[in-house]
Design an enzyme around this catalytic site. Structure first.
Site, mmCIF file in Angstrom:
data_model
loop_
_atom_site.group_PDB
_atom_site.id
_atom_site.type_symbol
_atom_site.label_atom_id
_atom_site.label_comp_id
_atom_site.label_asym_id
_atom_site.label_seq_id
_atom_site.Cartn_x
_atom_site.Cartn_y
_atom_site.Cartn_z
ATOM 1 N N GLY A 62 49.788 78.256 79.743
ATOM 2 C CA GLY A 62 49.270 76.891 79.763
ATOM 3 C C GLY A 62 48.163 76.744 80.772
ATOM 4 O O GLY A 62 48.328 77.141 81.930
ATOM 5 N N GLY A 138 59.090 73.965 76.017
ATOM 6 C CA GLY A 138 59.717 73.826 74.703
ATOM 7 C C GLY A 138 59.511 72.443 74.140
ATOM 8 O O GLY A 138 58.737 71.647 74.681
#
Ligand code: AMP
Length: 500
Positions: A62, A138
């Site tokens: 990320g 998630g």
């Protein structure tokens, strides 16, 4: 008890929302994140700096935002901001983050999800007088249902981000049952989908993973019994010199505090369903999953591709980064020489400086530059990890032709992506997935390659050294381990699973 949450060093205040300002907004249409999480319990060590380096190793998971929360027995302090880890933290930030425990997060924001500071993690909240910071990798699939059924019971959410829902539920159940462990256990009974979560209190770290184990989470031990580390991937352990101990098991909760490591099976484990896309693309090649390094698995994928989809050529090359180990495997198995044909600009990332219109038209060149002398006049086998929308391959083939390639044979180390992901990997709505509505020959024509072949699902699984029953392969076969509620499927699925 007190707390601070700052935007880098610019805004040290927590915006306190009065009760009447709680907002019940709709869940975003797209998965929000497929992130990296890290946690360390190590009294006497520089936990913020350990987390900073852990986040560096997880940067590939990320690049949208990064944050670190530190607990120092008195309080929990969070520093987070938009941007890469190296941009978010200055030396002085790390110097001021002292304590015994820390957690960190790197956030991957997908199409449709807003790029706002509020979505950056760790998420800080209060349970009575106790502070908790939470970081999540998630995607939950029942956020809306939870909100609807629980708001009658007095649980309130400021937004519908998955992470805030988890933090709010943990807070609610901790107040009801007196202990945070029970709060987490009750929360795990209710939330469904993919979650690998770390929480820091003032003096302890908690880590827990969904009962299917969809997103990875590992436990490590620092040298000289200096403490414990939890990380999305083993590369986060390696960078801080921690030894890999084991995976956090599906449905398990760990508590690490002055009492040491305490483990409990918080909810029963279900069919193990690690995301196979971690092997294909997402995880770093030096990480270890299911006892296999990702580099070796990807090399095997290339070797299987050479057997399943042989073609005459002068050179095998990989698309950096995930295609390169597979290209090595293809070359070894086929006897066709491996060569480097593309150089990746590693630092362009997500810079938040928009390219000008002229640069945007250069598209892929911002990231990949061809080595013309290595490519010109050659019949190339080009190995890449996946075709999702098909745009990357199309531009790539053109780039290689412009550089003088005589032929371009695309070889993909995964089957066609046919089904969208609901558990945290951004693989778009089904209509945008070129493999869901186009044959291999149509995709070949679209990307402009001389030939195109995908790896079979059987060979992909065989490359990992693990059985198919241990994986979630939903993006390839539509078999979703956690049922997708109608409200979440809406807009993402054009076909019903089973009829693709
Ligand atoms: P495209 O076919 O244009 O959607 O791009 C596919 C390429 O994007 C693949 O070669 C991968 O390297 C990369 N990729 C695959 N899945 C993802 C994802 N979830 N997020 C970002 N990049 C991805």
């Amino acid at each position: 008890m007190s707390s601070t949450e700052s935007r880098g060093t610019t805004d040290p205040s927590i915006p306190a929302a009065p009760a009447e300002e709680w907002i019940f907004s709709e869940r975003p249409e797209h998965p929000e994140e497929a992130c990296g999480v890290f946690a360390v319990y190590a009294p006497g060590q520089d936990v913020a700096r350990l987390t900073y380096f852990g986040l560096h190793a997880l940067q590939h998971r990320g690049q949208e935002s990064a944050g670190i929360a530190v607990g120092d027995r008195e309080t929990v302090t969070v520093t987070k901001n938009l941007g890469l880890v190296s941009k978010v933290f200055k030396e002085s930030d790390l110097d001021s983050l002292t304590g015994d425990v820390a957690i960190g997060h790197t956030r991957y924001s997908t199409t449709g999800a807003s790029t706002s500071w509020e979505n950056a993690q760790p998420h800080l909240s209060a349970i009575g007088t106790q502070m908790i910071a939470l970081a999540h990798n998630g995607n939950l699939v029942n956020t809306t249902e939870l909100r609807d059924s629980l708001k009658d019971r007095g649980v309130r959410f400021r937004s519908t981000t998955d992470s805030e829902v988890i933090a709010t539920l943990v807070g609610h159940f901790t107040q009801a049952h007196a202990h945070i462990r029970e709060g987490i256990r009750e929360t795990m009974k209710l939330i469904r989908g993919a979650y690998a979560v770390v929480i820091s209190t003032e003096e302890a770290v908690y880590a827990f993973r969904d009962p299917y184990g969809i997103r990875p989470l590992v436990l490590g031990k620092l040298a000289d019994d200096a403490g414990w580390v939890v990380s999305s991937e083993t590369c986060g352990l390696d960078i801080v010199g921690a030894e890999f101990v084991r995976d956090v098991a599906p449905g398990e909760m760990l508590k690490i505090s002055a009492l040491g490591l305490e483990v409990e099976q918080a909810v029963p484990a279900q069919k193990p369903s690690l995301c196979i896309f971690e092997f294909v693309y997402f995880a770093r090649p030096d990480s270890l999953m299911y006892d296999c390094t990702l580099y070796e698995a990807r090399r095997q994928m290339g070797a299987f591709l050479a057997k399943e989809a042989a073609v005459e050529a002068d050179m095998v090359m990989g698309v950096p980064d995930s295609g390169v180990p597979a290209a090595v495997g293809y070359a070894q198995a086929s006897g066709i020489p491996f060569g480097e044909g593309l150089v990746k600009n590693r630092y362009v990332g997500r810079t938040f400086i928009s390219p000008s219109q002229y640069l945007r038209q250069q598209g892929i060149r911002l990231k990949l530059n061809p080595l013309k002398h290595a490519i010109a006049g050659k019949r190339l086998i080009v190995v890449d990890d996946s075709i999702v929308r098909g745009n990357t391959s199309r531009k790539l083939v053109q780039l290689l032709r412009d550089a003088g390639a005589a032929e371009v044979h695309m070889r993909i180390t995964s089957p066609p992506v046919v089904w969208p992901c609901f558990y945290g990997i951004d693989t778009d709505t089904q209509e945008q997935l070129i493999g869901s509505s186009h044959s291999v020959e149509e995709v070949r024509d679209y990307i402009g390659a001389d030939s195109l072949a995908y790896l079979s699902l059987g060979a992909l699984v065989a490359s990992t050294g693990t059985e198919k029953s241990e994986f979630c392969c939903a993006c390839f076969d539509g078999e979703y381990p956690v049922a997708i509620p109608e409200s979440v499927r809406h807009g993402k699925l054009a076909l019903e699973p089973g009829c693709g």
